[in-house]
Design a protein around this motif. Structure first.
Motif, mmCIF file in Angstrom:
data_model
loop_
_atom_site.group_PDB
_atom_site.id
_atom_site.type_symbol
_atom_site.label_atom_id
_atom_site.label_comp_id
_atom_site.label_asym_id
_atom_site.label_seq_id
_atom_site.Cartn_x
_atom_site.Cartn_y
_atom_site.Cartn_z
ATOM 1 N N ARG A 169 87.019 42.796 11.714
ATOM 2 C CA ARG A 169 86.499 41.001 12.252
ATOM 3 C C ARG A 169 85.995 42.013 13.668
ATOM 4 N NH1 ARG A 169 91.076 38.960 10.650
ATOM 5 N NH2 ARG A 169 90.533 37.395 9.098
ATOM 6 N N GLN A 172 82.165 43.179 13.707
ATOM 7 C CA GLN A 172 81.526 42.528 13.393
ATOM 8 C C GLN A 172 81.087 41.857 14.451
ATOM 9 O OE1 GLN A 172 83.753 40.123 10.567
ATOM 10 N NE2 GLN A 172 82.061 40.070 8.543
ATOM 11 N N GLU A 179 77.825 40.380 8.977
ATOM 12 C CA GLU A 179 78.241 39.512 9.738
ATOM 13 C C GLU A 179 79.205 37.830 8.862
ATOM 14 O OE1 GLU A 179 76.687 36.465 12.390
ATOM 15 O OE2 GLU A 179 76.864 38.035 14.423
ATOM 16 N N ALA A 183 85.643 39.292 6.128
ATOM 17 C CA ALA A 183 86.639 40.466 6.634
ATOM 18 C C ALA A 183 87.929 40.939 5.979
ATOM 19 C CB ALA A 183 86.829 40.261 8.985
#
Length: 264
Positions: A169, A172, A179, A183
């Motif tokens: 995350r 990202q 994205e 995750a």
């Protein structure tokens, strides 16, 4: 054998701590421990140390509570009071590995250079620390890994997957990882890669050569990270892996190195 529920390398807080905490564990409210509490912690650590040595020298299944109590210089009942099941020794050992990871990552995060560490490199650092926990004492690592698998430990709460997912995350958020990839699922995949490699390292067939655990982890993790990275960051990923391999070679001469993010 009755199985002690174990988490993914994260036993419950009341389980034994490592050698660095062989004295008394701080008590609630910060009060100093009593002499009785200090003695209890010392006895628990003696039992764990004796169990580690015996499991390596004569085997997990072949070691009895009487053997452990005798080596620790306590009664059998005292051994049972601290560790009701042999699986509890395994849980305590895993707890030590957890604390080693937390300490190593805390030291890395406190380093100013860590502010430049991207998510892919951070995952490699975590893998390096995890590999260290087993390869620093390989015979012990193999014995406890096999015992942990047999007790069902890796199949319980996936704490490691949550750790990996948190790093994904972060990647990202920073635009390093795509994205549109989940995750949490990515964390579970990385965890599966880790345990697959670790099990093959620990298994009697031992497909991975001595000293090769981290290299095997990097080789298996790289395709996963390549899939996570946006196109522009794949070159940086290759740089990170190359750097990690270079530092790994240097570590064999001068232990203690941790990979850091290369200059762009």
């Amino acid at each position: 054998m009755t199985q002690q529920p174990l988490s993914d390398g994260q036993p419950s807080p009341n389980q034994a701590r490592g050698p660095a905490s062989s004295g008394a564990v701080p008590q609630p409210g910060g009060r100093p421990p009593t002499r009785r509490e200090v003695r209890k912690q010392q006895t628990r650590q003696r039992l764990l140390t004796a169990a580690r040595e015996l499991f390596v020298s004569q085997g997990f299944d072949e070691t009895s509570f009487d053997d452990i109590a005798r080596a620790a210089g306590v009664s059998r009942q005292t051994a049972f009071n601290h560790f009701p099941r042999k699986d509890d020794f395994v849980a305590a050992w895993v707890s030590e590995r957890r604390e080693e990871l937390q300490a190593a990552m805390g030291a890395h995060d406190a380093d100013a250079s860590a502010q430049r560490t991207d998510a892919a490199t951070r995952l490699l650092i975590i893998m390096r620390v995890m590999a260290n926990a087993y390869e620093d004492r390989p015979e012990e690592g193999r014995v406890f890994m096999i015992a942990w698998v047999n007790s069902g430990g890796p199949f319980e709460a996936p704490v490691a997957a949550r750790l990996f997912a948190t790093v994904v995350r972060d990647g990202q958020r920073d635009g390093e990882f795509a994205e549109d990839i989940d995750a949490q699922i990515s964390g579970e995949v990385i965890r599966a890669v880790y345990f697959d490699v670790l099990w093959r390292w620990a298994s009697p067939d031992n497909e991975i050569p001595r000293g090769g655990l981290f290299e095997a982890l990097m080789s298996h993790l790289q395709p996963v990270l390549t899939g996570l990275c946006i196109d522009a960051d794949r070159h940086r990923l290759r740089q990170s892996v190359t750097l990690a391999r270079s530092l790994e070679a240097a570590r064999l001469v001068a232990p203690g190195s941790l990979p850091t993010q290369p200059d762009a």
